[in-house]
Design an enzyme around this catalytic site. Structure first.
Site, PDB file in Angstrom:
ATOM      1  N   CYS A 144       6.521  -7.381   3.504  1.00 42.13           N
ATOM      2  CA  CYS A 144       6.103  -7.341   2.094  1.00 42.13           C
ATOM      3  C   CYS A 144       5.913  -8.739   1.524  1.00 42.13           C
ATOM      4  CB  CYS A 144       7.090  -6.536   1.268  1.00 42.13           C
ATOM      5  SG  CYS A 144       8.791  -7.075   1.448  1.00 42.13           S
TER       6      CYS A 144
ATOM      7  N   GLU B 105      -3.426  -5.793  -0.299  1.00 40.16           N
ATOM      8  CA  GLU B 105      -2.476  -6.028   0.781  1.00 40.16           C
ATOM      9  C   GLU B 105      -2.998  -5.363   2.055  1.00 40.16           C
ATOM     10  OE1 GLU B 105       1.296  -3.905   0.517  1.00 40.16           O
ATOM     11  OE2 GLU B 105       2.359  -5.790   0.843  1.00 40.16           O
TER      12      GLU B 105
ATOM     13  N   GLU C  37       9.902  -1.315  -4.974  1.00 40.04           N
ATOM     14  CA  GLU C  37       9.545  -2.553  -4.257  1.00 40.04           C
ATOM     15  C   GLU C  37       8.235  -2.261  -3.534  1.00 40.04           C
ATOM     16  OE1 GLU C  37       8.533  -4.764  -2.097  1.00 40.04           O
ATOM     17  OE2 GLU C  37      10.268  -5.363  -0.873  1.00 40.04           O
TER      18      GLU C  37
ATOM     19  N   LYS D 296      15.375   9.494   2.477  1.00 35.07           N
ATOM     20  CA  LYS D 296      14.202   9.896   3.263  1.00 35.07           C
ATOM     21  C   LYS D 296      13.553   8.643   3.845  1.00 35.07           C
ATOM     22  CE  LYS D 296       9.888  10.282   2.920  1.00 35.07           C
ATOM     23  NZ  LYS D 296       9.442   9.968   4.306  1.00 35.07           N
TER      24      LYS D 296
HETATM   25  O1  TXE Z   1       3.365   3.486   2.908  1.00 34.77           O
HETATM   26  P1  TXE Z   1       3.907   4.531   1.871  1.00 34.77           P
HETATM   27  P2  TXE Z   1       2.315   3.623   4.096  1.00 34.77           P
HETATM   28  C1  TXE Z   1       2.208  -1.021   1.965  1.00 34.77           C
HETATM   29  C2  TXE Z   1       1.256  -1.653   2.968  1.00 34.77           C
HETATM   30  C3  TXE Z   1       0.757  -0.486   3.725  1.00 34.77           C
HETATM   31  C4  TXE Z   1       0.644   0.530   2.612  1.00 34.77           C
HETATM   32  C5  TXE Z   1       0.614   1.960   3.062  1.00 34.77           C
HETATM   33  O2  TXE Z   1       0.206  -2.287   2.279  1.00 34.77           O
HETATM   34  O3  TXE Z   1      -0.482  -0.713   4.325  1.00 34.77           O
HETATM   35  O4  TXE Z   1       1.785   0.308   1.839  1.00 34.77           O
HETATM   36  O5  TXE Z   1       1.658   2.193   3.982  1.00 34.77           O
HETATM   37  C6  TXE Z   1       6.956   7.862   1.495  1.00 34.77           C
HETATM   38  N1  TXE Z   1       6.270  10.646  -2.757  1.00 34.77           N
HETATM   39  N2  TXE Z   1       3.590  -1.062   2.391  1.00 34.77           N
HETATM   40  O6  TXE Z   1       1.290   4.650   3.820  1.00 34.77           O
HETATM   41  O7  TXE Z   1       3.047   5.738   1.773  1.00 34.77           O
HETATM   42  C7  TXE Z   1       6.631   7.703   2.959  1.00 34.77           C
HETATM   43  O8  TXE Z   1       6.878   8.895   3.658  1.00 34.77           O
HETATM   44  C8  TXE Z   1       7.396  10.124  -2.251  1.00 34.77           C
HETATM   45  C9  TXE Z   1       4.401  -2.089   1.798  1.00 34.77           C
HETATM   46  O9  TXE Z   1       3.067   3.774   5.330  1.00 34.77           O
HETATM   47  O10 TXE Z   1       4.169   3.785   0.630  1.00 34.77           O
HETATM   48  C10 TXE Z   1       7.549   6.560   3.332  1.00 34.77           C
HETATM   49  O11 TXE Z   1       8.878   7.027   3.510  1.00 34.77           O
HETATM   50  N3  TXE Z   1       7.423   9.417  -1.110  1.00 34.77           N
HETATM   51  C11 TXE Z   1       5.825  -1.843   2.010  1.00 34.77           C
HETATM   52  C12 TXE Z   1       7.501   5.663   2.101  1.00 34.77           C
HETATM   53  O12 TXE Z   1       7.057   6.523   1.040  1.00 34.77           O
HETATM   54  C13 TXE Z   1       6.269   9.212  -0.461  1.00 34.77           C
HETATM   55  C14 TXE Z   1       6.262  -1.266   3.277  1.00 34.77           C
HETATM   56  C15 TXE Z   1       6.543   4.484   2.207  1.00 34.77           C
HETATM   57  O13 TXE Z   1       5.277   4.963   2.567  1.00 34.77           O
HETATM   58  C16 TXE Z   1       5.054   9.742  -0.947  1.00 34.77           C
HETATM   59  C17 TXE Z   1       5.356  -0.259   3.779  1.00 34.77           C
HETATM   60  C18 TXE Z   1       5.092  10.480  -2.155  1.00 34.77           C
HETATM   61  N4  TXE Z   1       3.994  10.995  -2.711  1.00 34.77           N
HETATM   62  C19 TXE Z   1       4.064  -0.212   3.354  1.00 34.77           C
HETATM   63  N5  TXE Z   1       4.077   9.370  -0.102  1.00 34.77           N
HETATM   64  C20 TXE Z   1       6.763  -2.890   1.462  1.00 34.77           C
HETATM   65  N6  TXE Z   1       6.904  -2.961   0.138  1.00 34.77           N
HETATM   66  O14 TXE Z   1       7.396  -3.607   2.208  1.00 34.77           O
HETATM   67  C21 TXE Z   1       4.637   8.636   0.884  1.00 34.77           C
HETATM   68  N7  TXE Z   1       5.974   8.550   0.678  1.00 34.77           N
END
Ligand code: TXE
Length: 489
Positions: A283, A384, A249, A174
């Protein structure tokens, strides 16, 4: 052509869901894609479960799995232009950055092809009894849910898909609902490379409706997730009732430590890319600059001058040096962090307001921003922001630098700049982070593990450990000459 890939077939969403994907650089419609619902997720998990329990893939010789990964690497190379373009349209990042990403994706598949090809039959354990054959073998970990973010869509996907296939698992992928296109293209290439039906399944859609059910499903054995800390906690909690393996991660708040004896010109140059690359949506971004007192003024002046000169623009603007943020909501969040920092006493040195260039008005742009005189308790230092926001703190000596650097719940990466080799190595060894650079920032190679200490995550991607994440070990004990023991005789 429909965009969900389930049990080897392209299907539309069973409940008719669709989602518009718009380019963050100018809001243009990239495409409308299928949005999975509960019935699609159910079908995808069932397909992956069947393929694992009854299909050929988990029992395919490692050499053949390695050969498939090599074929996929070749196909990605063939399609690299289309993939890079697609990545830039979804993310808004500069085309040249997407081209680097796709080259890294190819390297990732080649790395896991080589590791898979080198798999042996396990470890023979000497029991001291010639009539016992005891060995520890590695087996695929089962059905995996692979959940990926929007900042490096295909690269983060490759870090999971390549080892998952190398290990012989089956999976449901996904991708982020904001950036699905390169995952769709990858599925086509996996099918073209000859992957059996049901091994790789793709569902598109939101985290709550499509991601969450995958993390809860009892038929899923492992969840590998890259994303934000708050979502990571939810994933871990959702996986707990069925005790799934979890690999997380979750980003970082990475210190970039500069001592006064560093090569200043080089350190300034790297401090800029450390935090402003991809507008800070990385990240491992070096978002916390720690500068030794005596160098502080000169160094920060130079960083501010460099930050002001960074030109914003869309993916295909050759003069642009960085692009937009991923969404309006994300820009709002970044803005709120900057406002909070200023309210808490930080000094705004540059940036801090949306650009007024009409050419950028339709995109989610935010300029490189430097906040000076920051302290560890400010929310913009602790959390972050994931945007182009650099916070600056001062330190006096090694001890204070290490204390400030480690004063975070995160532990993904960090860097030390110093002309004194002993000092650089001492500080590097005291940093609680999964990757530490000395006199450098950002490079990585697929041969070396990537991942975080503390709340930056669990487990490692890449390196040999990146393959082991998708394997279970089994101890096989074979009694070659069984006869009654007579214990109860
Ligand atoms: O990320 P999400 P978001 C951090 C960064 C950013 C914050 C929020 O600080 O501002 O996260 O970003 C899926 N069960 N990073 O909201 O929600 C979602 O659909 C299962 C750091 O965009 O973490 C997507 O595919 N899955 C990071 C994935 O999780 C769920 C990179 C990431 O989204 C879910 C991105 C749930 N309950 C953001 N809710 C890095 N480590 O590099 C959401 N998702």
């Amino acid at each position: 052509m429909p965009e969900l890939f389930i049990d080897g077939a392209w299907t539309a969403a069973r409940d008719g869901g669709v989602r518009e994907i718009r380019c963050p650089a100018d809001g243009t419609l990239v495409a409308t894609v299928d949005e999975a619902g509960a019935r699609d997720v159910e079908a995808a998990v069932l397909a992956a479960r069947n393929a694992f329990d009854r299909g050929p893939w988990p029992r395919t010789p490692a050499a053949e799995r390695a050969a498939l990964l090599s074929r996929v690497a070749g196909l990605i190379e063939r399609e690299k232009d289309a993939l890079a373009r697609s990545e830039s349209l979804d993310t808004g990042k500069r085309l040249v950055e997407s081209e680097y990403d796709i080259a890294d994706v190819v390297r990732c598949f080649r790395h896991f092809a080589a590791l898979t090809a080198a798999e042996d039959g396990g470890r023979v354990v000497d029991t001291g009894d010639p009539e016992i054959d005891s060995r520890v073998v590695r087996e695929p970990a089962g059905v995996c849910a692979l959940i990926t973010p929007w900042n490096y869509p295909l690269l983060q996907t490759a870090w999971k898909v390549a080892p998952a296939l190398g290990a012989g698992t089956t999976f449901v992928l996904k991708p982020s609902e904001l950036t699905p296109h390169t995952a769709i293209l990858l599925m086509r290439l996996l099918a073209e490379a000859g992957l059996p039906a049901g091994v790789a399944n793709l569902v598109l859609g939101a985290g709550v409706s499509v991601g969450a059910p995958l993390t809860e499903d009892p038929r899923v054995d492992l969840v590998s997730f890259t994303g934000g800390l708050a979502t990571g906690r939810r994933v871990m909690a959702a996986a707990a009732p069925t005790v799934k393996k979890v690999a997380l991660e979750l980003g970082g708040k990475n210190p970039n430590i500069v001592f006064a004896d560093a090569d200043v010109e080089t350190a300034v140059d790297y401090a800029l890319t450390a935090v402003f690359l991809h507008s800070g949506q990385v990240c491992s971004a070096g978002a916390r600059l720690l500068v030794q007192d005596e160098l502080h003024d000169r160094f920060v002046d130079a960083v501010v001058a460099g930050a002001r000169a960074i030109r914003l623009g869309g993916p295909f603007d050759p003069a642009a040096r960085t692009g937009p943020l991923i969404s309006a909501a994300h820009r709002d969040k970044v803005e709120a962090y900057v406002a909070a920092g200023i309210a808490e006493g930080a000094v705004l040195r540059c940036g801090g307001a949306r650009p007024d260039d009409p050419a950028l008005a339709d995109g989610f742009y935010y300029p490189p921003t430097v906040l000076d005189e920051c302290t560890p308790d400010m929310s913009v230092v602790e959390e972050e922001s994931f945007g182009p926001v650099l916070t600056v703190e001062r330190f006096r000596d090694e001890d204070e630098a290490v204390t400030l650097a480690n004063d975070t719940v995160y532990g993904l990466a960090g860097a030390v700049w110093s002309g004194d080799v002993g000092r650089a190595r001492r500080v590097a060894s005291r940093l609680r982070a999964g990757t530490v650079w000395i006199n450098d920032f950002h490079p990585y190679v697929p041969q070396a593990e990537w991942g975080g200490m503390k709340q930056s995550g669990i487990g490692r991607e890449l390196g040999p450990a990146g393959l082991a994440e998708y394997q279970e070990t089994k101890h096989l004990w074979h009694n070659l000459a069984p006869r009654p023991q007579g214990w109860f005789a």
